[in-house]
Write an enzyme that holds these catalytic residues in place. Structure first.
Site, PDB file in Angstrom:
ATOM      1  N   ASN A  21      76.170  22.783  75.166  1.00 45.91           N
ATOM      2  CA  ASN A  21      77.008  22.665  73.942  1.00 45.91           C
ATOM      3  C   ASN A  21      78.169  22.812  74.231  1.00 45.91           C
ATOM      4  O   ASN A  21      79.098  22.090  73.667  1.00 45.91           O
ATOM      5  CB  ASN A  21      76.350  23.029  72.457  1.00 45.91           C
ATOM      6  CG  ASN A  21      76.013  24.507  72.264  1.00 45.91           C
ATOM      7  OD1 ASN A  21      76.420  25.084  73.726  1.00 45.91           O
ATOM      8  ND2 ASN A  21      76.506  24.996  71.501  1.00 45.91           N
ATOM      9  N   GLU A  53      80.662  39.010  71.814  1.00 44.49           N
ATOM     10  CA  GLU A  53      81.886  37.934  73.075  1.00 44.49           C
ATOM     11  C   GLU A  53      83.442  37.817  71.965  1.00 44.49           C
ATOM     12  O   GLU A  53      83.515  38.134  70.433  1.00 44.49           O
ATOM     13  CB  GLU A  53      81.564  37.015  73.457  1.00 44.49           C
ATOM     14  CG  GLU A  53      79.995  37.211  73.564  1.00 44.49           C
ATOM     15  CD  GLU A  53      79.565  36.218  74.650  1.00 44.49           C
ATOM     16  OE1 GLU A  53      79.189  35.133  74.460  1.00 44.49           O
ATOM     17  OE2 GLU A  53      80.109  35.625  75.898  1.00 44.49           O
ATOM     18  N   GLU A  83      73.155  35.400  72.794  1.00 45.52           N
ATOM     19  CA  GLU A  83      74.522  34.834  71.879  1.00 45.52           C
ATOM     20  C   GLU A  83      72.685  33.746  71.751  1.00 45.52           C
ATOM     21  O   GLU A  83      73.380  32.677  72.661  1.00 45.52           O
ATOM     22  CB  GLU A  83      75.306  34.138  72.148  1.00 45.52           C
ATOM     23  CG  GLU A  83      76.677  34.015  70.924  1.00 45.52           C
ATOM     24  CD  GLU A  83      76.180  32.652  70.575  1.00 45.52           C
ATOM     25  OE1 GLU A  83      75.187  32.582  69.681  1.00 45.52           O
ATOM     26  OE2 GLU A  83      76.511  31.890  71.070  1.00 45.52           O
ATOM     27  N   CYS A 125      75.916  26.807  67.482  1.00 45.16           N
ATOM     28  CA  CYS A 125      75.553  27.874  67.830  1.00 45.16           C
ATOM     29  C   CYS A 125      75.686  28.310  66.106  1.00 45.16           C
ATOM     30  O   CYS A 125      74.817  29.013  65.043  1.00 45.16           O
ATOM     31  CB  CYS A 125      75.736  28.971  68.381  1.00 45.16           C
ATOM     32  SG  CYS A 125      77.092  29.387  68.935  1.00 45.16           S
TER      33      CYS A 125
END
Ligand code: NAD
Length: 495
Positions: free
Chosen positions: A166, A475, A264, A298
């Site tokens: 994505n 992150e 993640e 996400c």
């Protein structure tokens, strides 16, 4: 590259610029050992445009060996020199932004202007971590006059980066740049449907001065390349972005080698609008939160939690804006591009059809569609389900498409309870003019990152990651550098 001319040439007769088709191992493009290739598709036209290396365990082994061989010298390279290489990479990425944005838009399907934003963000990540490289410092410990106690942060070693489809270049940059800054070497595996920009990035890094073997890329499927990579005992850390079941498998594989992981894993993030909010700003926020990249984010704001007093007024504004979205091939700079693959379109369609079968009717959208100009492509309409029940799968399950579930709250406390009522906890948005309410909600929401009065506010400086089913570890920000470091403590008797 003249971007407009390249887009015209491709859309007119399929002419492609120079694009990578092989793995990138030990400083050079390398054909796959088994000779296998996988077609990569243009989602806007639903047809293949290039065959790219499909790796096997043999390719993974070569890449990990190259990384292992390069690790000692890279880890001991002067920190300011590592930073200088990353800074040159940022500058090159900016200079070559058109080439990268073209490849990203074509491979993922996302609108070209979004791909341009992603490439600019990736350049910014390299710039940020270039500046971080020579600010990685140890500590001293007060263990008495006759002693000297200090710590040395060391690179963890070879790191694996499993990248989703994505946000290929964004996810690659936010993992690879801090790993390199910390002195780690890298083996990256891009998603099978979007291999191009990670391969291009590895080649660019070598032109920026990165020594051969420090950043390697093996393209291919999860089972054939991702699985042997994360199971390799020479890999000391895995950064993974993708689905929950795959993330669980990656964590199990890493556990066998006692390697660290950052996961993640997506979300079902709420965007809360209180009754005193600026409703135009909130409506703009809702549109960006769920229709950017056709909802394949996400951290998408896939649930709108709105106070009853402004429910109708806000939805009116949102629907006005939905009507202005343009569906079509991403290279034409539309605002609602295709979904990334036929399989993913089928997943999104199945979830919406299941909702309809439960008796729910979308306020708008609700069906797969095509580019009106070509009649082709894997598109899904901008969709909204109003007043969804808190327990409904529309509220509980990640759809990863342009599908918004609206939940109506009676007051701020109810909004917080609804917002926290899923297994995910990645990000949350709040729109209100009430300072105290905003920060009370920010305290009470279970999320790794909270946006106030601008969904997606922030940048590479701000740590990002989830809680519960959304994963763990952070992150972005300086926090990301610590994923790639281990601490050595030294205690010496000196007197
Ligand atoms: P996935 O989790 O299967 O794939 C993500 C990455 O993991 C890809 O590079 C894939 O090749 C790799 N992979 C797959 N199996 C592996 C294995 N055994 N070992 C190591 N790597 C492996 O996701 P998907 O099938 O592409 O998408 C399915 C769902 O995942 C989506 O509907 C969405 O919910 C979620 N997703 C989330 C994100 C995110 O940003 N959090 C990104 C992409 C997909």
């Amino acid at each position: 590259m003249n971007l407009a001319a390249a887009v015209r040439a491709y859309l007119d007769d399929g002419t492609l610029p120079d694009l990578p088709v092989d793995h990138f191992i030990d400083g050079a493009f390398v054909a796959p050992a088994a000779g296998e290739r996988l077609e990569t598709f243009d989602p806007g036209l639903a047809r293949p445009f290039l065959a790219v290396a499909a790796g096997t365990a043999e390719d993974v082994d070569r890449a990990v060996s190259a990384a292992q061989k390069a690790q000692r010298a890279w880890g001991r390279t002067k920190a300011s020199e590592r930073g200088a290489i990353l800074m040159r990479a940022a500058m090159l990425l900016r200079a070559e932004a058109a080439r990268f944005a073209f490849a990203e838009s074509l491979d993922s399907g996302k609108p070209l202007q979004e791909a341009e934003g992603d490439v600019a963000g990736a350049a910014r990540a390299f710039e940020y971590y270039a500046g971080a490289a020579d600010k990685i410092e140890g500590e001293t410990f007060p263990i008495g006059e006759a002693y000297l106690g200090y710590s040395v942060p060391e690179p963890v070693g070879v790191t694996a980066h499993i990248i989703p489809w994505n946000y290929p270049i964004s996810t690659a940059a936010r993992g690879v740049a801090p790993a390199l800054a910390a002195g780690c070497t890298v083996v990256a595996k891009p998603a099978e449907t979007t291999p191009l920009t990670m391969l291009m990035l590895a080649e660019l890094l070598v032109r920026a001065g990165l020594p051969a073997g420090v950043c390697n890329v093996v393209a291919g499927t999860g089972p054939a390349t991702g699985a042997p990579l994360v199971a390799d005992p020479r890999v000391r850390h895995v950064t993974f972005t993708g689905s929950v079941p795959t993330g669980q498998g990656v964590m199990q594989a890493a556990a066998r080698n006692v390697a660290s992981v950052v996961l993640e894993l997506g979300g079902k993030s709420p965007l809360i609008v209180l009754k005193d909010a600026d409703l135009d700003a909130a409506a703009d926020g809702v549109i960006g939160a769920i229709y950017e990249n056709a909802g394949q984010i996400c951290s998408a704001g896939s649930r709108l939690v709105v106070e009853r007093a402004v429910h109708a007024a806000l939805l009116g504004r949102v629907l006005e804006r939905v009507r202005t979205l343009t569906i079509g091939h991403g290279l034409r700079r539309t605002t609602l591009g295709p979904l990334n693959s036929e399989a993913h379109l089928a997943r999104v369609t199945a979830k919406v059809e299941a909702a309809k079968a439960r008796g729910l009717t979308p306020l708008v959208g609700g069906a797969a569609t095509a580019d009106p100009e070509t009649g082709a492509g894997w598109f899904f309409e901008a969709t909204i389900f109003d007043d969804a029940d808190a327990g409904d799968p529309l509220v509980q399950d990640e759809i990863f498409g342009p599908v918004l579930a609206v939940q109506v709250a009676e007051d701020t406390a109810h909004a917080a309870a609804l917002a926290n009522g899923t297994p995910y906890a990645l990000v949350a948005g709040i729109y209100t003019r009430d300072f105290a309410a905003a920060h009370t909600l920010a305290r009470d929401l279970d999320a790794g990152q909270v946006f106030i009065n601008e969904y997606f506010a922030g940048g590479i400086e701000v740590p990002f990651g989830g809680n519960r089913q959304s994963g763990f570890g952070r992150e972005k920000g300086f926090a990301a550098v610590r994923n790639y470091l281990r601490v050595k403590s030294v205690a010496a008797r000196i007197g």
